[in-house]
Write a protein that holds these residues in place. Structure first.
Motif, mmCIF file in Angstrom:
data_model
loop_
_atom_site.group_PDB
_atom_site.id
_atom_site.type_symbol
_atom_site.label_atom_id
_atom_site.label_comp_id
_atom_site.label_asym_id
_atom_site.label_seq_id
_atom_site.Cartn_x
_atom_site.Cartn_y
_atom_site.Cartn_z
ATOM 1 N N VAL A 6 30.890 69.765 48.008
ATOM 2 C CA VAL A 6 30.413 71.127 48.313
ATOM 3 C C VAL A 6 31.565 72.111 48.241
ATOM 4 N N LEU A 7 32.692 71.727 48.822
ATOM 5 C CA LEU A 7 33.849 72.610 48.806
ATOM 6 C C LEU A 7 34.339 72.868 47.380
ATOM 7 N N ALA A 8 34.313 71.822 46.568
ATOM 8 C CA ALA A 8 34.739 71.979 45.182
ATOM 9 C C ALA A 8 33.823 72.943 44.433
ATOM 10 N N GLU A 9 32.521 72.816 44.672
ATOM 11 C CA GLU A 9 31.568 73.712 44.024
ATOM 12 C C GLU A 9 31.764 75.155 44.489
ATOM 13 N N LEU A 10 32.052 75.307 45.788
ATOM 14 C CA LEU A 10 32.324 76.656 46.295
ATOM 15 C C LEU A 10 33.558 77.247 45.617
ATOM 16 N N ALA A 11 34.575 76.412 45.449
ATOM 17 C CA ALA A 11 35.784 76.902 44.790
ATOM 18 C C ALA A 11 35.499 77.315 43.349
ATOM 19 N N ARG A 12 34.696 76.491 42.667
ATOM 20 C CA ARG A 12 34.355 76.841 41.282
ATOM 21 C C ARG A 12 33.542 78.133 41.214
ATOM 22 N N GLU A 13 32.617 78.314 42.168
ATOM 23 C CA GLU A 13 31.808 79.537 42.197
ATOM 24 C C GLU A 13 32.687 80.763 42.422
ATOM 25 N N ARG A 14 33.672 80.612 43.321
ATOM 26 C CA ARG A 14 34.590 81.730 43.550
ATOM 27 C C ARG A 14 35.384 82.046 42.275
ATOM 28 N N ALA A 15 35.807 81.001 41.570
ATOM 29 C CA ALA A 15 36.540 81.213 40.330
ATOM 30 C C ALA A 15 35.667 81.918 39.295
ATOM 31 N N ARG A 16 34.404 81.505 39.224
ATOM 32 C CA ARG A 16 33.489 82.154 38.268
ATOM 33 C C ARG A 16 33.262 83.615 38.649
ATOM 34 N N THR A 17 33.157 83.878 39.938
ATOM 35 C CA THR A 17 32.953 85.260 40.391
ATOM 36 C C THR A 17 34.138 86.127 40.023
ATOM 37 N N VAL A 18 35.345 85.605 40.248
ATOM 38 C CA VAL A 18 36.546 86.359 39.884
ATOM 39 C C VAL A 18 36.589 86.583 38.375
ATOM 40 N N ALA A 19 36.228 85.556 37.588
ATOM 41 C CA ALA A 19 36.230 85.696 36.128
ATOM 42 C C ALA A 19 35.225 86.750 35.681
ATOM 43 N N ARG A 20 34.018 86.739 36.294
ATOM 44 C CA ARG A 20 33.012 87.750 35.950
ATOM 45 C C ARG A 20 33.504 89.145 36.290
ATOM 46 N N LEU A 21 34.143 89.275 37.444
ATOM 47 C CA LEU A 21 34.658 90.576 37.856
ATOM 48 C C LEU A 21 35.719 91.069 36.868
ATOM 49 N N THR A 22 36.620 90.170 36.490
ATOM 50 C CA THR A 22 37.669 90.549 35.536
ATOM 51 C C THR A 22 37.073 90.965 34.187
ATOM 52 N N ALA A 23 36.096 90.159 33.685
ATOM 53 C CA ALA A 23 35.465 90.474 32.403
ATOM 54 C C ALA A 23 34.714 91.802 32.469
ATOM 55 N N ALA A 24 34.031 92.039 33.607
ATOM 56 C CA ALA A 24 33.288 93.296 33.756
ATOM 57 C C ALA A 24 34.231 94.484 33.768
ATOM 58 N N GLU A 25 35.369 94.336 34.450
ATOM 59 C CA GLU A 25 36.362 95.416 34.466
ATOM 60 C C GLU A 25 36.866 95.698 33.055
ATOM 61 N N GLN A 26 37.186 94.643 32.326
ATOM 62 C CA GLN A 26 37.716 94.810 30.975
ATOM 63 C C GLN A 26 36.682 95.437 30.049
ATOM 64 N N ARG A 27 35.419 95.004 30.139
ATOM 65 C CA ARG A 27 34.378 95.566 29.275
ATOM 66 C C ARG A 27 34.138 97.034 29.596
ATOM 67 N N LYS A 28 34.112 97.341 30.878
ATOM 68 C CA LYS A 28 33.913 98.743 31.268
ATOM 69 C C LYS A 28 35.030 99.612 30.720
ATOM 70 N N ASP A 29 36.272 99.157 30.828
ATOM 71 C CA ASP A 29 37.407 99.940 30.332
ATOM 72 C C ASP A 29 37.341 100.097 28.809
ATOM 73 N N ALA A 30 36.998 99.005 28.105
ATOM 74 C CA ALA A 30 36.912 99.070 26.648
ATOM 75 C C ALA A 30 35.809 100.028 26.204
ATOM 76 N N LEU A 31 34.648 99.966 26.872
ATOM 77 C CA LEU A 31 33.549 100.862 26.514
ATOM 78 C C LEU A 31 33.892 102.305 26.837
ATOM 79 N N ALA A 32 34.596 102.527 27.925
ATOM 80 C CA ALA A 32 34.988 103.894 28.271
ATOM 81 C C ALA A 32 35.919 104.466 27.200
ATOM 82 N N ARG A 33 36.862 103.646 26.716
ATOM 83 C CA ARG A 33 37.752 104.122 25.649
ATOM 84 C C ARG A 33 36.969 104.400 24.373
ATOM 85 N N ALA A 34 36.045 103.486 24.016
ATOM 86 C CA ALA A 34 35.238 103.680 22.805
ATOM 87 C C ALA A 34 34.365 104.917 22.915
ATOM 88 N N ALA A 35 33.803 105.148 24.091
ATOM 89 C CA ALA A 35 32.943 106.318 24.285
ATOM 90 C C ALA A 35 33.744 107.604 24.155
#
Length: 358
Positions: free
Chosen positions: A126-155
């Protein structure tokens, strides 16, 4: 062709397309000036006006596409901001959970001290799965930040391009208006006798050019059958006969040359490029002697005028400012070649380049 120049002289407001401020009449031409010279001047003015018009039309099409691109990027940016907001909310939830569970023994120590090894093993998964979920959440947050910045520059870049095109369109619009004013000034300085003489000379030149095409076998000997789409395009174009020429217009009340041909083929179910240059560059070319109704005849070395072949050595066209959509001989202007909607690329060019008709 007869009476064109006389009609133009009687309708100066039409020649300005209702956008020109009144201009002073030009000084009367030199009485010794030849009729041929006057006709040449008028033809050159009309040609420059049509070149400016088609350039304006091309920029207008670019601007239309750029506005659509800006709208698309703005929509994607709004969606990216929503995804980023959700990712930040999830990251905040995990951070609060980690903070709230920070007191006492750490989770891994609790596993090691558990009395039941199997329970400890299960809790470790369970703890391992929680750790993986946290890692996925951080990765999603990072990707969302990068996409938002890229789209803002393109716009921002797309909006800058849109503003540049809008400024270019305004300059080109002013250029067309200036050239129309030049035509109006020249016409205002002609006497009725000069206007009539110029109109006669123009008509004679077209008739002679048409005869040369016919004698040389450059036009179809028999009327070829139109395709169903070609027939629809011709019928649409013929229905517009009598409507005024207006630069930049695509109907339904007025047309410029490429506005008429592009709208006719659009109504036939085969969209084609908006401008005469793009029609010449992007549609398949056909020899003049293989023309069939619906094909487009392109004029001048710069491909700045276009008409639709209707058979019998005739085209339907929106000729120039001050005139109306009409049926004319193919040789109304110097022919560059012909293209066929529904075919792509260039499948051949005129053997000797533009056909010099007059």
């Amino acid at each position: 062709m007869s009476g064109r120049l006389l009609r133009l002289a009687c309708t100066t407001a039409v020649a300005a397309q209702a956008v020109l401020a009144p201009v002073p009449a030009a000084a009367a031409p030199d009485p010794q000036r030849s009729v041929a010279g006057l006709l040449t001047d008028l033809q050159q003015l009309y040609r420059r006006t049509e070149q400016a018009t088609e350039t304006y039309n091309a920029t207008t099409e670019q601007l239309k596409r750029q506005r659509a691109e800006v709208a698309r990027l703005d929509g994607e940016l709004a969606d990216a901001r929503l995804v980023l907001r959700d990712s930040r909310t999830e990251a905040g939830r995990l951070a609060r959970q980690q903070y709230q569970g920070s007191g006492g023994l750490g989770p891994y120590v609790r596993v090691l001290l558990a009395p039941d090894p199997q329970h400890a093993l299960d809790e470790g998964h369970v703890l391992a799965e929680l750790a993986r979920e946290r890692a996925r959440t951080v990765a999603r947050l990072t990707a969302a930040e990068q996409r938002k910045d890229a789209l803002a520059r393109a716009a921002r870049k797309a909006l800058d391009a849109q503003l540049g095109l809008a400024a270019r369109q305004k300059r080109q619009r002013d250029d067309v208006r200036g050239k129309l004013a030049d035509v109006e000034r020249l016409l205002a300085g002609l006497t009725p006798a000069q206007l009539a003489a110029v109109a006669r000379l123009e008509q004679q030149g077209v008739a002679a050019a048409q005869q040369r095409l016919t004698t040389a076998g450059a036009l179809p000997a028999d009327r070829a059958a139109a395709t169903p789409a070609g027939d629809r395009a011709v019928r649409y174009a013929m229905d517009q006969v009598g409507k005024p020429y207006q630069w930049g217009a695509q109907g339904p009340d007025a047309y410029d040359c490429s506005g008429l041909t592009s709208q006719a083929w659009s109504h036939a179910g085969t969209p084609i490029p908006r401008t005469s240059q793009e029609q010449w560059n992007r549609l398949g070319r056909v020899p003049l002697n293989r023309l069939r109704p619906g094909d487009l005849v392109v004029y001048f070395p710069e491909a700045t005028h276009v008409a639709m072949y209707v058979g019998g050595g005739k085209v339907v066209q929106a000729p120039r400012p001050g005139e109306k959509v009409t049926v004319s001989p193919v040789a109304s202007y110097p022919v560059l070649g012909a293209v066929r909607p529904g075919t792509a690329g260039t499948v051949g060019t005129h053997r000797d380049g533009p056909v010099r008709l007059r």
